[in-house]
Design an enzyme around this catalytic site. Structure first.
Site, PDB file in Angstrom:
ATOM      1  CB  CYS A  11     -32.023   8.285 -10.217  1.00 28.99           C
ATOM      2  SG  CYS A  11     -31.715   8.004  -8.457  1.00 28.99           S
ATOM      3  CG  HIS A  12     -27.043   7.984  -8.723  1.00 31.90           C
ATOM      4  ND1 HIS A  12     -27.987   7.491  -7.846  1.00 31.90           N
ATOM      5  CD2 HIS A  12     -26.161   8.685  -7.958  1.00 31.90           C
ATOM      6  CE1 HIS A  12     -27.688   7.860  -6.611  1.00 31.90           C
ATOM      7  NE2 HIS A  12     -26.589   8.591  -6.643  1.00 31.90           N
ATOM      8  CD  GLU A  41     -25.217   9.724  -3.430  1.00 29.86           C
ATOM      9  OE1 GLU A  41     -25.534   8.599  -2.981  1.00 29.86           O
ATOM     10  OE2 GLU A  41     -25.238  10.001  -4.648  1.00 29.86           O
TER      11      GLU A  41
END
Length: 229
Positions: A134-135, A165
């Site tokens: 993910c991030h 996002e």
């Protein structure tokens, strides 16, 4: 039990606030617990570290998720989380792999952190696995090898996409767009439709796109370590 496999170092953010919004953030619980469940089932030991140590801030704290609920009731996990190790104080040679969990907090304290870059380079160049979801691939934005090249250059990766996002309306909150920045570093970004599971394995670099990919990243890491042992 995978007794001959060195621990997997699981790294989470210490950053508690989402940009200038004042909204709390941190690491995404599901992106830590789901891989941990896989590692535990495979018998691979784990350690939890964060940028600053101590109890890291949690985002997406969802106890309706059965894996989250199980871990939150687990005294050993709660103690390890409350006393997360300080990343800069660790010896990378002790680990078979590093796993960077996501959550928006990573966007503020992973990319430019010297310890993140050091641990990533040392584990990868020692033949270990580097993984993120993910991030979490924010850890890879400025990660370089000893020759100065970016680790992601020319390699296939997945990460939270610019489209995801935009859907969560944080395009103008995060300090950079993760997928775009990884591509700027030479990564071969492999997007899938929003919120679908997407795990990309390029040698010893294993990445996933979003929370739905956390379990799959864990499985890919465990499988690769088992195959090497």
């Amino acid at each position: 039990m995978a007794d001959n496999i060195k621990p997997i170092l699981c790294v989470v953010t210490s950053h508690p606030i989402r940009g200038d919004t004042g909204e709390p953030t941190g690491f995404a619980m599901v992106e830590l617990t789901h891989p941990l469940a896989v590692f535990r089932e495979a018998g691979i030991p784990t350690e939890i570290a964060s940028i600053r140590g101590g109890h890291p801030p949690i985002d997406f704290f969802d106890l309706s998720d059965p894996v989250n609920d199980r871990f939150w009731k687990d005294r050993e996990f709660r103690d390890a989380l409350a006393n997360s190790l300080v990343l800069s104080e660790l010896d990378p040679s002790r680990y078979s792999a590093v796993f960077f969990a996501g959550g928006h907090g990573t966007m503020w304290d992973f990319a430019d952190n010297p310890a993140v870059q050091h641990v990533t380079r040392e584990i990868y160049e020692a033949g270990g696995v580097v993984s993120a979801v993910c991030h979490g691939p924010a850890a890879l934005v400025n990660a370089t090898l000893s020759d100065g090249s970016h680790l992601v250059a020319g390699r296939k990766v997945a990460s939270f996409t610019d489209e995801e996002e935009a859907e969560v309306k944080y395009t103008n909150v995060v300090p950079y767009l993760l997928a775009t920045t990884l591509k700027d570093r030479g990564a071969l970004h492999q997007p899938a439709p929003n919120w679908t599971e997407n795990v990309v394995v390029d040698g010893r670099l294993i990445t996933g796109q979003n929370p739905a990919s956390a379990h799959g990243v864990g499985k890919a890491v465990a499988n690769q370590l088992a195959a090497k042992s």
